[in-house]
Design a protein around this motif. Structure first.
Motif, PDB file in Angstrom:
ATOM      1  N   PHE A 113       0.826  -1.128   0.011  1.00  8.74           N
ATOM      2  CA  PHE A 113      -0.044   0.112   0.049  1.00  8.74           C
ATOM      3  C   PHE A 113       0.946   1.240   0.256  1.00  8.74           C
ATOM      4  CE2 PHE A 113      -2.313   3.244   2.486  1.00  8.74           C
ATOM      5  CZ  PHE A 113      -3.371   3.457   1.602  1.00  8.74           C
ATOM      6  N   ALA A 114       1.814   1.273   0.906  1.00 10.68           N
ATOM      7  CA  ALA A 114       2.657   2.731   0.979  1.00 10.68           C
ATOM      8  C   ALA A 114       3.479   2.593  -0.585  1.00 10.68           C
ATOM      9  CB  ALA A 114       3.847   2.053   1.941  1.00 10.68           C
ATOM     10  N   ASP A 115       3.817   1.625  -1.090  1.00 14.51           N
ATOM     11  CA  ASP A 115       4.648   1.622  -2.236  1.00 14.51           C
ATOM     12  C   ASP A 115       3.592   2.149  -3.552  1.00 14.51           C
ATOM     13  OD1 ASP A 115       7.033   0.921  -1.346  1.00 14.51           O
ATOM     14  OD2 ASP A 115       7.009  -1.335  -1.851  1.00 14.51           O
ATOM     15  N   ALA A 116       2.276   1.599  -3.276  1.00 14.91           N
ATOM     16  CA  ALA A 116       1.410   2.128  -4.342  1.00 14.91           C
ATOM     17  C   ALA A 116       1.112   3.719  -4.293  1.00 14.91           C
ATOM     18  CB  ALA A 116       0.339   1.388  -4.260  1.00 14.91           C
ATOM     19  N   CYS A 117       0.894   4.267  -2.931  1.00 12.14           N
ATOM     20  CA  CYS A 117       0.872   5.563  -2.620  1.00 12.14           C
ATOM     21  C   CYS A 117       2.277   6.199  -3.172  1.00 12.14           C
ATOM     22  CB  CYS A 117       0.617   5.778  -1.356  1.00 12.14           C
ATOM     23  SG  CYS A 117      -0.678   5.116  -0.579  1.00 12.14           S
ATOM     24  N   ASP A 118       3.270   5.830  -3.052  1.00 11.48           N
ATOM     25  CA  ASP A 118       4.398   6.660  -3.550  1.00 11.48           C
ATOM     26  C   ASP A 118       4.399   6.511  -5.172  1.00 11.48           C
ATOM     27  OD1 ASP A 118       5.709   7.766  -1.313  1.00 11.48           O
ATOM     28  OD2 ASP A 118       6.882   5.836  -0.963  1.00 11.48           O
ATOM     29  N   PRO A 150     -10.189 -12.456   5.293  1.00 12.47           N
ATOM     30  CA  PRO A 150     -10.619 -13.266   3.956  1.00 12.47           C
ATOM     31  C   PRO A 150     -11.030 -12.523   2.602  1.00 12.47           C
ATOM     32  CG  PRO A 150     -11.162 -14.340   5.708  1.00 12.47           C
ATOM     33  CD  PRO A 150     -10.987 -13.000   6.314  1.00 12.47           C
ATOM     34  N   LEU A 151     -11.927 -11.559   3.075  1.00 11.74           N
ATOM     35  CA  LEU A 151     -12.760 -11.017   2.076  1.00 11.74           C
ATOM     36  C   LEU A 151     -11.824 -10.001   1.315  1.00 11.74           C
ATOM     37  CD1 LEU A 151     -15.544 -10.724   0.520  1.00 11.74           C
ATOM     38  CD2 LEU A 151     -16.177  -8.766   2.151  1.00 11.74           C
ATOM     39  N   SER A 152     -11.026  -9.253   1.898  1.00  8.03           N
ATOM     40  CA  SER A 152     -10.205  -8.455   1.304  1.00  8.03           C
ATOM     41  C   SER A 152      -9.062  -9.149   0.491  1.00  8.03           C
ATOM     42  CB  SER A 152      -9.604  -7.597   2.414  1.00  8.03           C
ATOM     43  OG  SER A 152      -8.641  -8.419   3.233  1.00  8.03           O
ATOM     44  N   ARG A 153      -8.753 -10.144   1.081  1.00  8.98           N
ATOM     45  CA  ARG A 153      -7.601 -11.077   0.362  1.00  8.98           C
ATOM     46  C   ARG A 153      -8.481 -11.450  -1.053  1.00  8.98           C
ATOM     47  NH1 ARG A 153      -5.686 -10.361   5.038  1.00  8.98           N
ATOM     48  NH2 ARG A 153      -3.636 -10.399   5.557  1.00  8.98           N
ATOM     49  N   LEU A 154      -9.809 -11.951  -1.009  1.00 17.49           N
ATOM     50  CA  LEU A 154     -10.430 -12.411  -2.358  1.00 17.49           C
ATOM     51  C   LEU A 154     -10.358 -11.172  -3.207  1.00 17.49           C
ATOM     52  CD1 LEU A 154     -12.076 -14.392  -3.845  1.00 17.49           C
ATOM     53  CD2 LEU A 154     -14.113 -13.794  -2.527  1.00 17.49           C
ATOM     54  N   ALA A 155     -10.893 -10.041  -2.650  1.00 14.07           N
ATOM     55  CA  ALA A 155     -10.795  -8.865  -3.512  1.00 14.07           C
ATOM     56  C   ALA A 155      -9.301  -8.657  -4.402  1.00 14.07           C
ATOM     57  CB  ALA A 155     -10.973  -7.421  -2.652  1.00 14.07           C
ATOM     58  N   ALA A 156      -8.305  -8.929  -3.721  1.00 15.89           N
ATOM     59  CA  ALA A 156      -7.057  -8.643  -4.270  1.00 15.89           C
ATOM     60  C   ALA A 156      -6.854  -9.736  -5.406  1.00 15.89           C
ATOM     61  CB  ALA A 156      -5.902  -8.962  -3.254  1.00 15.89           C
ATOM     62  N   THR A 157      -7.252 -11.236  -5.094  1.00 21.24           N
ATOM     63  CA  THR A 157      -7.147 -12.268  -6.026  1.00 21.24           C
ATOM     64  C   THR A 157      -8.086 -11.799  -7.183  1.00 21.24           C
ATOM     65  OG1 THR A 157      -6.933 -13.759  -4.078  1.00 21.24           O
ATOM     66  CG2 THR A 157      -7.589 -14.783  -6.417  1.00 21.24           C
ATOM     67  N   SER A 158      -9.275 -11.342  -6.949  1.00 19.17           N
ATOM     68  CA  SER A 158      -9.933 -10.865  -8.170  1.00 19.17           C
ATOM     69  C   SER A 158      -9.495 -10.128  -9.259  1.00 19.17           C
ATOM     70  CB  SER A 158     -11.171 -10.172  -7.671  1.00 19.17           C
ATOM     71  OG  SER A 158     -11.053  -8.949  -7.287  1.00 19.17           O
ATOM     72  N   CYS A 163     -10.271   0.398  -7.377  1.00 16.46           N
ATOM     73  CA  CYS A 163      -8.950   0.123  -7.724  1.00 16.46           C
ATOM     74  C   CYS A 163      -8.616  -0.435  -9.093  1.00 16.46           C
ATOM     75  CB  CYS A 163      -8.698  -1.103  -6.791  1.00 16.46           C
ATOM     76  SG  CYS A 163      -8.470  -0.376  -4.839  1.00 16.46           S
ATOM     77  N   ALA A 164      -9.501  -1.170  -9.417  1.00 19.13           N
ATOM     78  CA  ALA A 164      -9.168  -1.830 -10.833  1.00 19.13           C
ATOM     79  C   ALA A 164      -9.287  -0.869 -11.773  1.00 19.13           C
ATOM     80  CB  ALA A 164     -10.401  -2.894 -10.964  1.00 19.13           C
ATOM     81  N   ARG A 165     -10.179   0.056 -11.779  1.00 16.67           N
ATOM     82  CA  ARG A 165     -10.075   1.414 -12.848  1.00 16.67           C
ATOM     83  C   ARG A 165      -9.091   2.128 -12.543  1.00 16.67           C
ATOM     84  NH1 ARG A 165     -12.026   6.588 -13.014  1.00 16.67           N
ATOM     85  NH2 ARG A 165     -13.132   7.084 -15.022  1.00 16.67           N
ATOM     86  N   LEU A 166      -8.839   2.451 -11.487  1.00 13.02           N
ATOM     87  CA  LEU A 166      -7.592   3.350 -11.560  1.00 13.02           C
ATOM     88  C   LEU A 166      -6.180   2.679 -11.876  1.00 13.02           C
ATOM     89  CD1 LEU A 166      -5.979   6.046 -10.113  1.00 13.02           C
ATOM     90  CD2 LEU A 166      -5.936   4.523  -7.937  1.00 13.02           C
ATOM     91  N   PHE A 167      -6.077   1.450 -11.513  1.00 11.47           N
ATOM     92  CA  PHE A 167      -4.687   0.613 -11.940  1.00 11.47           C
ATOM     93  C   PHE A 167      -4.882   0.467 -13.682  1.00 11.47           C
ATOM     94  CE2 PHE A 167      -5.040  -1.739  -7.498  1.00 11.47           C
ATOM     95  CZ  PHE A 167      -4.669  -0.694  -6.830  1.00 11.47           C
ATOM     96  N   MET A 168      -6.079   0.271 -14.090  1.00  5.32           N
ATOM     97  CA  MET A 168      -5.876   0.182 -15.719  1.00  5.32           C
ATOM     98  C   MET A 168      -5.584   1.489 -16.032  1.00  5.32           C
ATOM     99  SD  MET A 168      -6.039  -2.722 -16.772  1.00  5.32           S
ATOM    100  CE  MET A 168      -6.436  -2.336 -18.641  1.00  5.32           C
ATOM    101  N   GLN A 171      -5.753  -5.252  -0.954  1.00  3.30           N
ATOM    102  CA  GLN A 171      -6.294  -5.806   0.149  1.00  3.30           C
ATOM    103  C   GLN A 171      -6.263  -4.800   1.391  1.00  3.30           C
ATOM    104  OE1 GLN A 171      -4.300  -6.231   3.171  1.00  3.30           O
ATOM    105  NE2 GLN A 171      -6.073  -7.247   3.982  1.00  3.30           N
ATOM    106  N   GLN A 172      -5.517  -3.831   1.527  1.00  4.46           N
ATOM    107  CA  GLN A 172      -5.548  -2.953   2.530  1.00  4.46           C
ATOM    108  C   GLN A 172      -6.954  -2.037   2.515  1.00  4.46           C
ATOM    109  OE1 GLN A 172      -3.199  -2.004   5.549  1.00  4.46           O
ATOM    110  NE2 GLN A 172      -3.328  -4.285   4.875  1.00  4.46           N
ATOM    111  N   LEU A 173      -7.167  -1.576   1.076  1.00  7.37           N
ATOM    112  CA  LEU A 173      -8.348  -0.652   1.268  1.00  7.37           C
ATOM    113  C   LEU A 173      -9.580  -1.555   1.140  1.00  7.37           C
ATOM    114  CD1 LEU A 173      -7.018   1.274  -2.156  1.00  7.37           C
ATOM    115  CD2 LEU A 173      -7.606   2.130   0.142  1.00  7.37           C
ATOM    116  N   ALA A 174      -9.642  -2.838   0.646  1.00 10.23           N
ATOM    117  CA  ALA A 174     -10.838  -3.706   0.763  1.00 10.23           C
ATOM    118  C   ALA A 174     -11.144  -3.918   2.262  1.00 10.23           C
ATOM    119  CB  ALA A 174     -10.561  -4.937  -0.152  1.00 10.23           C
ATOM    120  N   GLU A 175     -10.023  -4.136   3.075  1.00  8.84           N
ATOM    121  CA  GLU A 175     -10.137  -4.536   4.482  1.00  8.84           C
ATOM    122  C   GLU A 175     -10.872  -3.281   5.181  1.00  8.84           C
ATOM    123  OE1 GLU A 175      -7.478  -5.149   8.608  1.00  8.84           O
ATOM    124  OE2 GLU A 175      -6.517  -5.534   6.636  1.00  8.84           O
TER     125      GLU A 175
END
Length: 269
Positions: free
Chosen positions: A85-90, A156-164, A225-230, A245-249
């Protein structure tokens, strides 16, 4: 069955600092298939956090017990997702284009965006968990504290979000130097079904209204997140998965806190 156990322990060894049996082999190919159990690893982390909170709350005020239970889960995972998360913010905050953003995220140093982002993230999660800890009875099973059900569901739910996002987005980096590169391969239908089951099954701890609120909040943040990353990078990276994962949690906690207010008009009717 042994093969599935090997995949689970592979995921546990990669995504946490817990020791795994010596008989478990490792290879990039096994790690690719082991992603199906990322949400199940969330069960382990959530259980540790909940147990830590319950033990600490016998002796300490709820706010301090929350902070120390968070420290326990961070230690358990080696701050893997927090670091992402910190690296993504940077990268997203300081990079003008894709190449610069990816280069910044690969740098081991933390910048202003990363420092501010991770502080705010930890404060927000702590504040949400303190509020959830104040709820005496929570969820379909009458858990002893709201925070217990929240932790068992959110991890678990936030890790499923990352997996998706692995399923939905291409890998953004062109090189193979990243240690998370094996995770970039999409899961098979069977693997995706296992991931979904592991991520969604803990929702049974909640009432239907709470489950809908948690899933909706998590899905909205994941879609954002998906829209932003793309748009910014054309896909995902390991750091972006950690950020998701952090944002979804946090979104899951927020959804659970909002559930009573959202359900109130329907209850009154």
């Amino acid at each position: 069955m042994r093969h599935q156990a090997e995949l689970f322990f592979t995921a546990l060894g990669f995504f946490t600092r817990l020791p795994v049996p010596a008989w478990v082999p490792w290879s990039p190919e096994r790690l690719r298939h082991a992603v199906r159990y990322l949400a199940l690893v969330g069960w382990v982390v959530g259980l540790a956090g909940a147990a830590g909170y319950l033990a600490l709350s016998w002796l300490l005020p709820p706010a301090l017990a929350v902070v120390l239970s968070m420290a326990l889960t961070i230690r358990l995972t080696g701050a893997l997702h927090e670091d992402g998360f910190a690296d993504a913010c940077d990268g997203l905050g300081g990079g003008w284009d894709k190449a610069q953003a990816l280069a910044i995220m690969k740098d081991s140093h933390i910048g202003s965006y990363g420092a501010i982002g991770i502080v705010l993230m930890l404060l927000a999660k702590a504040a949400a968990l303190v509020e959830l800890a104040a709820i005496g009875s929570f969820g379909a099973q009458g858990m002893p504290a709201g925070i217990v059900a929240a932790l068992l569901v959110a991890h678990p739910l936030s890790r499923l979000a990352a997996t998706s996002l692995i399923q939905l987005l291409p890998y953004a980096r062109d090189d193979d130097s990243s240690k998370s590169r094996p995770l970039a391969q999409r899961l098979t239908p069977a693997g995706l079904a296992i991931a979904g089951l592991c991520g969604l099954l803990p929702l049974a701890l909640l009432t239907p209204a709470e489950a809908v609120a948690a899933v909706t909040a998590t899905a909205l943040v994941t879609a954002w997140c998906a829209r932003l990353f793309m748009r910014r990078l054309g896909g995902h990276t390991g750091d972006l998965l950690g950020a998701t994962q952090q944002l979804a949690e946090l979104a899951c906690y927020a959804g659970l806190l909002a559930a009573p207010r959202l359900a109130a008009p329907f209850a009154a009717a």
